[in-house]
Design a protein around this motif. Structure first.
Motif, PDB file in Angstrom:
ATOM      1  N   PHE A 263      -8.889   8.294 -10.258  1.00 38.90           N
ATOM      2  CA  PHE A 263      -7.510   8.762 -10.394  1.00 38.90           C
ATOM      3  C   PHE A 263      -6.752   8.579  -9.086  1.00 38.90           C
ATOM      4  N   PHE A 264      -7.415   8.835  -7.958  1.00 34.82           N
ATOM      5  CA  PHE A 264      -6.790   8.589  -6.669  1.00 34.82           C
ATOM      6  C   PHE A 264      -6.346   7.129  -6.563  1.00 34.82           C
ATOM      7  N   ARG A 265      -7.217   6.219  -7.012  1.00 32.73           N
ATOM      8  CA  ARG A 265      -6.870   4.798  -6.918  1.00 32.73           C
ATOM      9  C   ARG A 265      -5.684   4.462  -7.823  1.00 32.73           C
ATOM     10  N   SER A 266      -5.590   5.095  -8.979  1.00 35.53           N
ATOM     11  CA  SER A 266      -4.440   4.824  -9.861  1.00 35.53           C
ATOM     12  C   SER A 266      -3.148   5.337  -9.222  1.00 35.53           C
ATOM     13  N   ILE A 267      -3.224   6.485  -8.548  1.00 36.16           N
ATOM     14  CA  ILE A 267      -2.063   7.011  -7.844  1.00 36.16           C
ATOM     15  C   ILE A 267      -1.714   6.109  -6.661  1.00 36.16           C
ATOM     16  N   GLY A 268      -2.733   5.629  -5.958  1.00 37.11           N
ATOM     17  CA  GLY A 268      -2.490   4.689  -4.867  1.00 37.11           C
ATOM     18  C   GLY A 268      -1.785   3.438  -5.337  1.00 37.11           C
ATOM     19  N   ASP A 269      -2.199   2.927  -6.502  1.00 39.91           N
ATOM     20  CA  ASP A 269      -1.544   1.737  -7.060  1.00 39.91           C
ATOM     21  C   ASP A 269      -0.085   2.036  -7.399  1.00 39.91           C
ATOM     22  N   GLU A 270       0.173   3.208  -7.982  1.00 44.08           N
ATOM     23  CA  GLU A 270       1.561   3.596  -8.297  1.00 44.08           C
ATOM     24  C   GLU A 270       2.418   3.627  -7.042  1.00 44.08           C
ATOM     25  N   ILE A 271       1.890   4.260  -6.014  1.00 44.41           N
ATOM     26  CA  ILE A 271       2.641   4.386  -4.762  1.00 44.41           C
ATOM     27  C   ILE A 271       2.883   3.020  -4.151  1.00 44.41           C
ATOM     28  N   HIS A 272       1.860   2.190  -4.138  1.00 48.87           N
ATOM     29  CA  HIS A 272       1.981   0.841  -3.560  1.00 48.87           C
ATOM     30  C   HIS A 272       3.047   0.038  -4.289  1.00 48.87           C
ATOM     31  N   GLN A 273       3.030   0.092  -5.612  1.00 46.58           N
ATOM     32  CA  GLN A 273       4.001  -0.666  -6.394  1.00 46.58           C
ATOM     33  C   GLN A 273       5.418  -0.136  -6.186  1.00 46.58           C
ATOM     34  N   ALA A 274       5.552   1.182  -6.023  1.00 49.53           N
ATOM     35  CA  ALA A 274       6.878   1.758  -5.798  1.00 49.53           C
ATOM     36  C   ALA A 274       7.405   1.428  -4.408  1.00 49.53           C
ATOM     37  N   LEU A 275       6.507   1.345  -3.435  1.00 55.68           N
ATOM     38  CA  LEU A 275       6.923   1.090  -2.056  1.00 55.68           C
ATOM     39  C   LEU A 275       7.333  -0.356  -1.814  1.00 55.68           C
ATOM     40  N   ASP A 276       6.732  -1.297  -2.514  1.00 51.46           N
ATOM     41  CA  ASP A 276       6.957  -2.708  -2.202  1.00 51.46           C
ATOM     42  C   ASP A 276       8.438  -3.089  -2.216  1.00 51.46           C
ATOM     43  N   PRO A 277       9.188  -2.797  -3.293  1.00 49.12           N
ATOM     44  CA  PRO A 277      10.617  -3.153  -3.267  1.00 49.12           C
ATOM     45  C   PRO A 277      11.413  -2.350  -2.260  1.00 49.12           C
ATOM     46  N   VAL A 278      10.968  -1.130  -1.961  1.00 47.22           N
ATOM     47  CA  VAL A 278      11.670  -0.305  -0.974  1.00 47.22           C
ATOM     48  C   VAL A 278      11.550  -0.919   0.414  1.00 47.22           C
ATOM     49  N   VAL A 279      10.342  -1.287   0.796  1.00 50.58           N
ATOM     50  CA  VAL A 279      10.133  -1.864   2.128  1.00 50.58           C
ATOM     51  C   VAL A 279      10.812  -3.226   2.234  1.00 50.58           C
ATOM     52  N   THR A 280      10.789  -3.992   1.154  1.00 55.94           N
ATOM     53  CA  THR A 280      11.487  -5.280   1.155  1.00 55.94           C
ATOM     54  C   THR A 280      12.985  -5.080   1.353  1.00 55.94           C
ATOM     55  N   ALA A 281      13.555  -4.091   0.661  1.00 52.06           N
ATOM     56  CA  ALA A 281      14.995  -3.821   0.805  1.00 52.06           C
ATOM     57  C   ALA A 281      15.319  -3.297   2.196  1.00 52.06           C
ATOM     58  N   LEU A 282      14.461  -2.448   2.741  1.00 52.28           N
ATOM     59  CA  LEU A 282      14.711  -1.887   4.063  1.00 52.28           C
ATOM     60  C   LEU A 282      14.718  -2.973   5.149  1.00 52.28           C
ATOM     61  N   THR A 283      13.781  -3.891   5.047  1.00 54.13           N
ATOM     62  CA  THR A 283      13.577  -4.858   6.110  1.00 54.13           C
ATOM     63  C   THR A 283      14.230  -6.205   5.870  1.00 54.13           C
ATOM     64  N   GLY A 284      14.516  -6.508   4.607  1.00 50.80           N
ATOM     65  CA  GLY A 284      15.015  -7.841   4.270  1.00 50.80           C
ATOM     66  C   GLY A 284      13.930  -8.885   4.293  1.00 50.80           C
ATOM     67  N   VAL A 285      12.667  -8.444   4.320  1.00 54.04           N
ATOM     68  CA  VAL A 285      11.524  -9.368   4.376  1.00 54.04           C
ATOM     69  C   VAL A 285      10.590  -9.048   3.226  1.00 54.04           C
ATOM     70  N   ALA A 286      10.287 -10.054   2.415  1.00 54.53           N
ATOM     71  CA  ALA A 286       9.384  -9.867   1.285  1.00 54.53           C
ATOM     72  C   ALA A 286       7.939  -9.790   1.754  1.00 54.53           C
ATOM     73  N   ALA A 287       7.090  -9.187   0.944  1.00 63.63           N
ATOM     74  CA  ALA A 287       5.671  -9.106   1.252  1.00 63.63           C
ATOM     75  C   ALA A 287       5.069 -10.497   1.295  1.00 63.63           C
ATOM     76  N   ARG A 288       4.070 -10.642   2.129  1.00 60.29           N
ATOM     77  CA  ARG A 288       3.373 -11.927   2.203  1.00 60.29           C
ATOM     78  C   ARG A 288       2.627 -12.169   0.906  1.00 60.29           C
ATOM     79  N   SER A 289       2.682 -13.381   0.429  1.00 63.52           N
ATOM     80  CA  SER A 289       2.009 -13.697  -0.843  1.00 63.52           C
ATOM     81  C   SER A 289       0.523 -13.834  -0.641  1.00 63.52           C
TER      82      SER A 289
END
Length: 216
Positions: free
Chosen positions: A190-216
């Motif tokens: 369950f911790f890992r499922s919550i971690g995945d949720e958080i990671h997925q929610a953060l990705d567009p936020v950090v991209t918008a904050l920095t103007g830099v997309a995650a490395r593929s």
């Protein structure tokens, strides 16, 4: 200007040269530590040394276990993503944390309400993490300052203003859509499922904050 890893509170509080992100959950031993350290990891991935961009990431809990380490399963989740869990110390949410935060991202709507109830004009800069993600996805990056010309801090401030303006227009599809549920005491799966949720929610936020997309 800041304590190591941004855990401390600068005496001068909010400044023009820094942008402070505060993650809030209940105990500050599961969700907010995971979110704090995943945010730092993502910023480092995009910006190198994220402190040079002026972005500072912290966390606290509304019923925070002051001085406590994060849960062992939270450390495992961070290791799964290659994020650093070392040196973490839990904190109880204080007025000064809210006062000096430029953006407060909470795990749930109840946490958001508690932060806003503390005052300090926190309403326009406090969102649940998933709420902020939803709003950020609706913002045209071209309308934000260019981080290469104006700096990441100016871009981050503009992003928060734009998200606040959209809040009443872009509602959650369901009552639970903006919630990150508490994994405290749950098995690692369950911790890992919550971690995945958080990671997925953060990705567009950090991209918008920095103007830099995650490395593929």
């Amino acid at each position: 200007m800041t304590a190591p890893e941004g855990r401390g509170i600068a005496e001068s509080g909010r400044t023009a040269s820094t942008f402070r992100i505060l993650h809030v959950s209940t105990g500050n031993v599961c969700r907010s530590p995971i979110t704090e350290r995943l945010t730092r990891h993502a910023l480092s991935d995009r910006l190198g040394d994220h402190l040079t961009g002026g972005l500072i990431v912290e966390s606290a809990g509304t019923w925070g276990h002051e001085g406590a380490p994060m849960e062992a399963n939270a450390e495992v989740v961070l290791a799964d993503f290659g994020a650093d869990a070392s040196g973490f110390v839990g904190r109880e949410l204080l007025d000064e944390h809210v006062i000096r935060a430029d953006l407060v991202l909470t795990a749930t709507r109840d946490h958001r309400a508690q932060v806003i109830s503390m005052g300090h004009s926190a309403g326009l800069r406090t969102f649940t993490l998933k709420e902020f993600t939803r709003l950020v996805r609706a913002i045209d990056p071209a309308t934000l300052p260019d981080p290469r010309e104006d700096g990441v801090v100016e871009r981050a401030r503009a992003l928060v203003r734009a998200a606040a303006a959209l809040r009443g227009w872009l509602l959650a599809p369901s009552p639970d859509a903006d919630e990150v549920f508490d994994p405290y005491g749950a098995p690692i799966t369950f911790f890992r499922s919550i971690g995945d949720e958080i990671h997925q929610a953060l990705d567009p936020v950090v991209t918008a904050l920095t103007g830099v997309a995650a490395r593929s």
